[in-house]
Design a protein around this motif. Structure first.
Motif, PDB file in Angstrom:
ATOM      1  N   MET A 179       0.702  11.684   0.875  1.00 42.44           N
ATOM      2  CA  MET A 179       1.451  11.913  -0.348  1.00 42.44           C
ATOM      3  C   MET A 179       0.880  11.198  -1.564  1.00 42.44           C
ATOM      4  O   MET A 179       1.519  11.174  -2.618  1.00 42.44           O
ATOM      5  CB  MET A 179       2.926  11.556  -0.122  1.00 42.44           C
ATOM      6  CG  MET A 179       3.544  12.497   0.926  1.00 42.44           C
ATOM      7  SD  MET A 179       5.287  12.212   1.261  1.00 42.44           S
ATOM      8  CE  MET A 179       6.012  12.674  -0.300  1.00 42.44           C
ATOM      9  N   GLY A 180      -0.325  10.625  -1.426  1.00 40.46           N
ATOM     10  CA  GLY A 180      -0.992  10.024  -2.582  1.00 40.46           C
ATOM     11  C   GLY A 180      -0.272   8.808  -3.148  1.00 40.46           C
ATOM     12  O   GLY A 180      -0.469   8.466  -4.316  1.00 40.46           O
ATOM     13  N   PHE A 181       0.570   8.140  -2.348  1.00 36.28           N
ATOM     14  CA  PHE A 181       1.267   6.949  -2.825  1.00 36.28           C
ATOM     15  C   PHE A 181       0.286   5.771  -2.866  1.00 36.28           C
ATOM     16  O   PHE A 181      -0.766   5.800  -2.252  1.00 36.28           O
ATOM     17  CB  PHE A 181       2.432   6.583  -1.885  1.00 36.28           C
ATOM     18  CG  PHE A 181       3.679   7.433  -2.064  1.00 36.28           C
ATOM     19  CD1 PHE A 181       3.597   8.783  -2.380  1.00 36.28           C
ATOM     20  CD2 PHE A 181       4.935   6.874  -1.900  1.00 36.28           C
ATOM     21  CE1 PHE A 181       4.754   9.555  -2.538  1.00 36.28           C
ATOM     22  CE2 PHE A 181       6.090   7.642  -2.054  1.00 36.28           C
ATOM     23  CZ  PHE A 181       6.005   8.977  -2.372  1.00 36.28           C
ATOM     24  N   HIS A 182       0.675   4.730  -3.616  1.00 36.08           N
ATOM     25  CA  HIS A 182      -0.105   3.496  -3.618  1.00 36.08           C
ATOM     26  C   HIS A 182       0.818   2.327  -3.257  1.00 36.08           C
ATOM     27  O   HIS A 182       2.039   2.424  -3.394  1.00 36.08           O
ATOM     28  CB  HIS A 182      -0.777   3.265  -4.968  1.00 36.08           C
ATOM     29  CG  HIS A 182       0.183   3.265  -6.115  1.00 36.08           C
ATOM     30  ND1 HIS A 182       0.629   4.438  -6.726  1.00 36.08           N
ATOM     31  CD2 HIS A 182       0.818   2.250  -6.756  1.00 36.08           C
ATOM     32  CE1 HIS A 182       1.477   4.131  -7.684  1.00 36.08           C
ATOM     33  NE2 HIS A 182       1.606   2.811  -7.732  1.00 36.08           N
ATOM     34  N   GLN A 183       0.188   1.247  -2.828  1.00 37.31           N
ATOM     35  CA  GLN A 183       0.977   0.088  -2.422  1.00 37.31           C
ATOM     36  C   GLN A 183       1.240  -0.810  -3.610  1.00 37.31           C
ATOM     37  O   GLN A 183       0.317  -1.116  -4.374  1.00 37.31           O
ATOM     38  CB  GLN A 183       0.224  -0.680  -1.338  1.00 37.31           C
ATOM     39  CG  GLN A 183       1.083  -1.727  -0.672  1.00 37.31           C
ATOM     40  CD  GLN A 183       0.303  -2.571   0.303  1.00 37.31           C
ATOM     41  OE1 GLN A 183      -0.675  -2.118   0.884  1.00 37.31           O
ATOM     42  NE2 GLN A 183       0.732  -3.805   0.473  1.00 37.31           N
ATOM     43  N   LEU A 184       2.491  -1.230  -3.800  1.00 37.32           N
ATOM     44  CA  LEU A 184       2.820  -2.073  -4.955  1.00 37.32           C
ATOM     45  C   LEU A 184       2.583  -3.547  -4.672  1.00 37.32           C
ATOM     46  O   LEU A 184       1.864  -4.218  -5.376  1.00 37.32           O
ATOM     47  CB  LEU A 184       4.282  -1.883  -5.355  1.00 37.32           C
ATOM     48  CG  LEU A 184       4.637  -0.558  -6.009  1.00 37.32           C
ATOM     49  CD1 LEU A 184       6.103  -0.562  -6.400  1.00 37.32           C
ATOM     50  CD2 LEU A 184       3.769  -0.297  -7.231  1.00 37.32           C
ATOM     51  N   VAL A 185       3.185  -4.075  -3.651  1.00 37.08           N
ATOM     52  CA  VAL A 185       3.153  -5.505  -3.388  1.00 37.08           C
ATOM     53  C   VAL A 185       3.225  -5.662  -1.886  1.00 37.08           C
ATOM     54  O   VAL A 185       3.836  -4.834  -1.225  1.00 37.08           O
ATOM     55  CB  VAL A 185       4.397  -6.198  -3.986  1.00 37.08           C
ATOM     56  CG1 VAL A 185       4.393  -7.691  -3.685  1.00 37.08           C
ATOM     57  CG2 VAL A 185       4.491  -5.982  -5.484  1.00 37.08           C
ATOM     58  N   SER A 186       2.607  -6.669  -1.325  1.00 35.29           N
ATOM     59  CA  SER A 186       2.828  -6.855   0.102  1.00 35.29           C
ATOM     60  C   SER A 186       3.336  -8.258   0.395  1.00 35.29           C
ATOM     61  O   SER A 186       2.949  -9.222  -0.255  1.00 35.29           O
ATOM     62  CB  SER A 186       1.566  -6.561   0.896  1.00 35.29           C
ATOM     63  OG  SER A 186       0.742  -7.689   0.936  1.00 35.29           O
ATOM     64  N   PHE A 187       4.246  -8.341   1.314  1.00 41.85           N
ATOM     65  CA  PHE A 187       4.762  -9.622   1.773  1.00 41.85           C
ATOM     66  C   PHE A 187       4.149  -9.865   3.136  1.00 41.85           C
ATOM     67  O   PHE A 187       3.829  -8.926   3.844  1.00 41.85           O
ATOM     68  CB  PHE A 187       6.273  -9.556   1.956  1.00 41.85           C
ATOM     69  CG  PHE A 187       6.995  -9.091   0.756  1.00 41.85           C
ATOM     70  CD1 PHE A 187       7.125  -9.917  -0.347  1.00 41.85           C
ATOM     71  CD2 PHE A 187       7.536  -7.826   0.712  1.00 41.85           C
ATOM     72  CE1 PHE A 187       7.804  -9.477  -1.460  1.00 41.85           C
ATOM     73  CE2 PHE A 187       8.224  -7.385  -0.408  1.00 41.85           C
ATOM     74  CZ  PHE A 187       8.352  -8.218  -1.493  1.00 41.85           C
ATOM     75  N   ASP A 188       4.021 -11.115   3.530  1.00 45.38           N
ATOM     76  CA  ASP A 188       3.721 -11.329   4.940  1.00 45.38           C
ATOM     77  C   ASP A 188       4.895 -12.082   5.548  1.00 45.38           C
ATOM     78  O   ASP A 188       5.868 -12.406   4.867  1.00 45.38           O
ATOM     79  CB  ASP A 188       2.388 -12.048   5.155  1.00 45.38           C
ATOM     80  CG  ASP A 188       2.382 -13.428   4.548  1.00 45.38           C
ATOM     81  OD1 ASP A 188       3.454 -14.062   4.491  1.00 45.38           O
ATOM     82  OD2 ASP A 188       1.310 -13.874   4.112  1.00 45.38           O
ATOM     83  N   ASP A 189       4.817 -12.325   6.832  1.00 45.97           N
ATOM     84  CA  ASP A 189       6.020 -12.840   7.490  1.00 45.97           C
ATOM     85  C   ASP A 189       6.371 -14.251   7.025  1.00 45.97           C
ATOM     86  O   ASP A 189       7.481 -14.700   7.194  1.00 45.97           O
ATOM     87  CB  ASP A 189       5.909 -12.746   9.013  1.00 45.97           C
ATOM     88  CG  ASP A 189       4.727 -13.502   9.559  1.00 45.97           C
ATOM     89  OD1 ASP A 189       4.631 -13.651  10.775  1.00 45.97           O
ATOM     90  OD2 ASP A 189       3.890 -13.975   8.744  1.00 45.97           O
ATOM     91  N   LYS A 190       5.407 -14.953   6.418  1.00 45.16           N
ATOM     92  CA  LYS A 190       5.750 -16.270   5.869  1.00 45.16           C
ATOM     93  C   LYS A 190       6.637 -16.117   4.641  1.00 45.16           C
ATOM     94  O   LYS A 190       7.398 -16.989   4.288  1.00 45.16           O
ATOM     95  CB  LYS A 190       4.492 -17.044   5.514  1.00 45.16           C
ATOM     96  CG  LYS A 190       3.773 -17.567   6.735  1.00 45.16           C
ATOM     97  CD  LYS A 190       2.553 -18.386   6.338  1.00 45.16           C
ATOM     98  CE  LYS A 190       1.588 -18.488   7.490  1.00 45.16           C
ATOM     99  NZ  LYS A 190       0.993 -17.177   7.839  1.00 45.16           N
ATOM    100  N   ASP A 191       6.524 -14.972   3.965  1.00 42.40           N
ATOM    101  CA  ASP A 191       7.352 -14.732   2.789  1.00 42.40           C
ATOM    102  C   ASP A 191       8.790 -14.420   3.161  1.00 42.40           C
ATOM    103  O   ASP A 191       9.702 -14.746   2.447  1.00 42.40           O
ATOM    104  CB  ASP A 191       6.804 -13.561   1.973  1.00 42.40           C
ATOM    105  CG  ASP A 191       5.590 -13.989   1.185  1.00 42.40           C
ATOM    106  OD1 ASP A 191       4.522 -13.438   1.429  1.00 42.40           O
ATOM    107  OD2 ASP A 191       5.724 -14.897   0.349  1.00 42.40           O
ATOM    108  N   ILE A 192       8.964 -13.709   4.242  1.00 39.79           N
ATOM    109  CA  ILE A 192      10.306 -13.254   4.597  1.00 39.79           C
ATOM    110  C   ILE A 192      10.639 -13.742   5.996  1.00 39.79           C
ATOM    111  O   ILE A 192      10.478 -13.027   6.972  1.00 39.79           O
ATOM    112  CB  ILE A 192      10.412 -11.718   4.557  1.00 39.79           C
ATOM    113  CG1 ILE A 192       9.752 -11.157   3.297  1.00 39.79           C
ATOM    114  CG2 ILE A 192      11.867 -11.299   4.610  1.00 39.79           C
ATOM    115  CD1 ILE A 192       9.814  -9.666   3.187  1.00 39.79           C
ATOM    116  N   SER A 193      11.056 -14.999   6.089  1.00 38.13           N
ATOM    117  CA  SER A 193      11.476 -15.459   7.401  1.00 38.13           C
ATOM    118  C   SER A 193      12.530 -16.539   7.251  1.00 38.13           C
ATOM    119  O   SER A 193      12.616 -17.206   6.228  1.00 38.13           O
ATOM    120  CB  SER A 193      10.283 -15.978   8.207  1.00 38.13           C
ATOM    121  OG  SER A 193       9.730 -17.103   7.555  1.00 38.13           O
TER     122      SER A 193
END
Ligand code: FE2
Length: 375
Positions: A202-216
């Motif tokens: 669908m031609g989307f792009h990634q905005l931001v990525s979190f890793d598990d240290k960010d959300i735990s």
């Protein structure tokens, strides 16, 4: 936090999959007639359209409700042995279709399938006295589908086959405007598969990525990536569980939903204090963070236009990014299974998703999980 594929990179390249916006969201529910009353009385939607026994359908009934740009279709089966009933038995009340408004449904379908999407239904023309539409659909994660809707030659209340639904009961709006984003939960190890799928198909792009240290938290962890279409009107964060000491909220969703699907629908308002006050008075229950959250709020997010007292009273969360701030709050699940819920969001410049609130929020969710016996 890492940023990859910046938005301006996408803006410089041609949008290879033009989408005008979200057209509708269809939920399969146990009792569409009662669900329609819930969305009207508790959440401020207006009745829009109906299809069922009295329009000639024998196997299902659908009620469509609307609030500004948000259209929800609530569908239930009328007899045993239907696909709708099978999926409802498996998932409970669930988002079946995220419909996307396009200028050319057949072209969108063709492009998606050429790029590897699995077809769900081929382009079909549907018509009634109000004109005609073209619709086609592809499969995404779990039993979720994307329907492409082309409606430039249609003037009816919703889609061909639906008639206007005009009950006397018309409760006031609560000020919900449009769908800001819709989050999907997928199985552990599948997030990157679906990130690539939205990129390639669908031609989307990634905005931001979190890793598990960010959300735990002490107990649970998850990973999340946000996919957005060319014009930024469609945002689909995708979560997967990360190993934690106990069962994460994503694991719990996957267990009770029996597979991947839409976790929450985030709806935007211009005045979150008024909207949440109205929703609360009409019976919607929200997740609450400890009031200590508000003691350090202004130190964390800086100056904001709102008074802290009503935010504290209502449990509204605030987060800031480089571009501004946002206010948000999450409902408890809106059906018996701990699966689908809503987020109410007001953006004041911020384009992110409230990462600074995730820890406080997840601890609030864990208290609910403990009550449910999941943790
Ligand atoms: Fe969200």
């Amino acid at each position: 936090m890492t940023t990859s594929a910046p938005a301006n990179q996408a803006a410089m390249t041609k949008d290879t999959f033009p989408i005008n916006g979200t057209d509708y969201v269809e939920l399969y529910v146990g009792n569409a007639r009662q669900a329609a009353i819930f969305y009207q009385s508790a959440m401020g939607f207006q009745p829009l359209a109906y299809a069922g026994l009295s329009t000639g359908l024998r196997d299902r009934e659908s009620y469509v409700v609307v609030q500004d740009k948000i259209r929800l279709v609530l569908t239930s089966p009328l007899k045993p042995g239907t696909e709708i009933g099978r999926l409802h038995d498996k998932h409970g009340d669930t988002v079946r279709a995220v419909a996307l408004w396009v200028d050319d449904a057949a072209a969108a379908f063709r492009t998606a399938v050429e790029r590897g999407a699995e077809p769900f239904f081929e382009p079909k023309r549907e018509e009634d006295d109000h004109g005609h539409t073209m619709r086609a659909a592809i499969k995404t994660y779990g039993d979720t589908i994307h329907v492409f809707v082309e409606r430039k030659d249609y003037e009816g209340p919703f889609l061909p086959g639906f008639v206007a639904w005009e009950p006397e009961y018309r409760p006031e709006s609560v000020g919900l405007k449009y769908i800001d984003h819709m989050v999907g939960n997928v199985e552990e190890g599948k997030m990157n598969f679906w990130v690539n799928w939205y990129q390639e198909v669908m031609g989307f792009h990634q905005l931001v990525s979190f890793d598990d240290k960010d959300i735990s938290t002490k107990y649970t962890a998850l990973m999340s990536k946000v996919m957005s279409n060319g014009n930024g009107r469609i945002k689909f964060p995708i979560n997967e569980p990360a190993p934690g000491l106990k069962k994460s909220q994503i694991d719990e969703y996957l267990e009770f939903h029996d597979g991947p699907g839409i976790q929450h629908i985030a709806v935007a308002t211009d005045n979150i204090i008024e909207t949440v006050t109205a929703l609360r008075s009409r019976g919607i229950e929200f997740l609450r963070v400890p009031t200590t959250y508000y003691d350090e709020l202004l130190d964390r997010v800086g100056e904001i236009d709102e008074e802290v007292a009503p935010l504290r009273e209502l449990g509204i969360l605030v987060d800031r990014d480089d571009e501004g701030y946002l206010l948000q709050i999450f409902t408890k699940p809106v059906q018996v299974r701990p699966t689908v819920f809503f987020e109410i969001i007001q953006r004041k410049g911020a384009t992110s998703f409230g990462k600074g609130n995730f820890k406080a929020l997840f601890e609030a969710i864990e208290r609910e999980q403990e009550l449910r016996g999941t943790l």
